[in-house]
Motif scaffolding. Structure first.
Motif, PDB file in Angstrom:
ATOM      1  N   GLY A 101       0.809  -1.209   0.000  1.00 47.37           N
ATOM      2  CA  GLY A 101       0.000   0.000   0.000  1.00 47.37           C
ATOM      3  C   GLY A 101       0.841   1.257   0.000  1.00 47.37           C
ATOM      4  O   GLY A 101       0.527   2.226  -0.700  1.00 47.37           O
ATOM      5  N   THR A 150      -5.788  -1.643   0.008  1.00 46.60           N
ATOM      6  CA  THR A 150      -5.171  -2.676   0.837  1.00 46.60           C
ATOM      7  C   THR A 150      -6.232  -3.524   1.527  1.00 46.60           C
ATOM      8  O   THR A 150      -6.107  -4.753   1.611  1.00 46.60           O
ATOM      9  N   TRP A 234      -7.038   1.354   6.900  1.00 53.62           N
ATOM     10  CA  TRP A 234      -5.734   0.767   7.231  1.00 53.62           C
ATOM     11  C   TRP A 234      -5.823  -0.079   8.502  1.00 53.62           C
ATOM     12  O   TRP A 234      -5.223  -1.157   8.585  1.00 53.62           O
TER      13      TRP A 234
END
Length: 270
Positions: A101, A150, A234
């Motif tokens: 990422g 991601t 994230w």
């Protein structure tokens, strides 16, 4: 020593992306081609588009690399046992999940810069009044979108699933996310839905910070929505990361849309 190993891991992933035809296409060739084709057509069909084309084409570079180019190789690495090999040799899961990422984020910044410069030079797109603000907003958007990319790579179980997730965000962003049609031009009933898209907030924030234009919501709301989406995406990606292939479960797919909750909160301000 661990920091140096992390840097080497990032450098290797950066270079592998340039050697992977699919990632190279999505990170650089697709957004450049998109800008070259539409940059010569859209201002003639819609002259006001010239004012927003630099922002729009730069965001196409970010969203293509982060959503279309990033998740697929992550799924492939898990299916072929590469991620399992990382764990065996002692690569931390956080690095295995985060380095692709971060690499995609850096590629997105380079590609968006190239596209923005080309748009100004070739098609007389309106250059940002505050270049530093432009770069900062693009970086914040890249943080949010690479987080989502991601997360898709973590929860998806096949290349087909990654494309379904990515297209569920990419296509609405192109149509309603402010890149082709300004947010102010959308029907009033559609605007709350458009605020669930990262590109809507990015375009509005670029207008406010880089071009000094008026926006529907305060710039701080748009910035908080993007930052919140990035942090949630994230965090979920690192929490759900696994090196083993698995069956797709509905709840894992739903968390991709859970990461959009900060954007939805911003939509309540309309």
């Amino acid at each position: 020593m661990k920091v140096w190993a992390l840097v080497e891991h990032l450098r290797a992933d950066w270079r592998s992306a340039l050697r992977n035809p699919s990632q190279l296409m999505m990170a650089y060739l697709f957004p450049l081609g998109f800008a070259l084709v539409l940059g010569g057509v859209m201002p003639e069909l819609n002259p006001p588009f010239r004012a927003s084309m630099v922002s729009a084409f730069a965001l196409v570079a970010v969203i293509a690399g982060a959503l279309l180019g990033l998740p697929g190789p992550m799924v492939e690495a898990r299916m072929t046992g590469v991620l399992r090999g990382f764990r065996v040799v002692g690569v931390p899961d956080a690095a295995a999940a985060g380095v692709p990422g971060v690499s995609a984020l850096l590629h997105a910044l380079v590609a968006s810069s190239l596209v923005a410069v080309a748009t100004v030079a070739l098609f007389r797109g309106e250059a940002p009044v505050h270049p530093g603000g432009f770069v900062g907003v693009v970086a914040l958007t890249a943080f949010a979108l690479t987080g989502l990319g991601t997360l898709i790579g973590v929860v998806a179980t096949s290349a087909r699933a990654t494309m379904l997730f990515a297209q569920a965000l990419f296509l609405p962003s192109m149509m309603l996310g402010g890149m082709m049609v300004p947010f102010a031009a959308l029907p009033a009933k559609v605007r709350p839905a458009a605020l669930w898209l990262p590109t809507t907030h990015a375009m509005q924030l670029l207008d406010a910070v880089a071009f000094g234009r008026a926006t529907a919501l305060p710039a701080q709301v748009h910035a908080a929505a993007l930052a919140g989406t990035g942090l949630v995406a994230w965090a979920l990606a690192l929490w759900l990361f696994d090196t083993e292939p698995r069956e797709q479960k509905a709840w894992r797919g739903a968390v991709v849309f859970l990461a959009l909750a900060p954007l939805g909160a911003a939509s309540l301000a309309t």
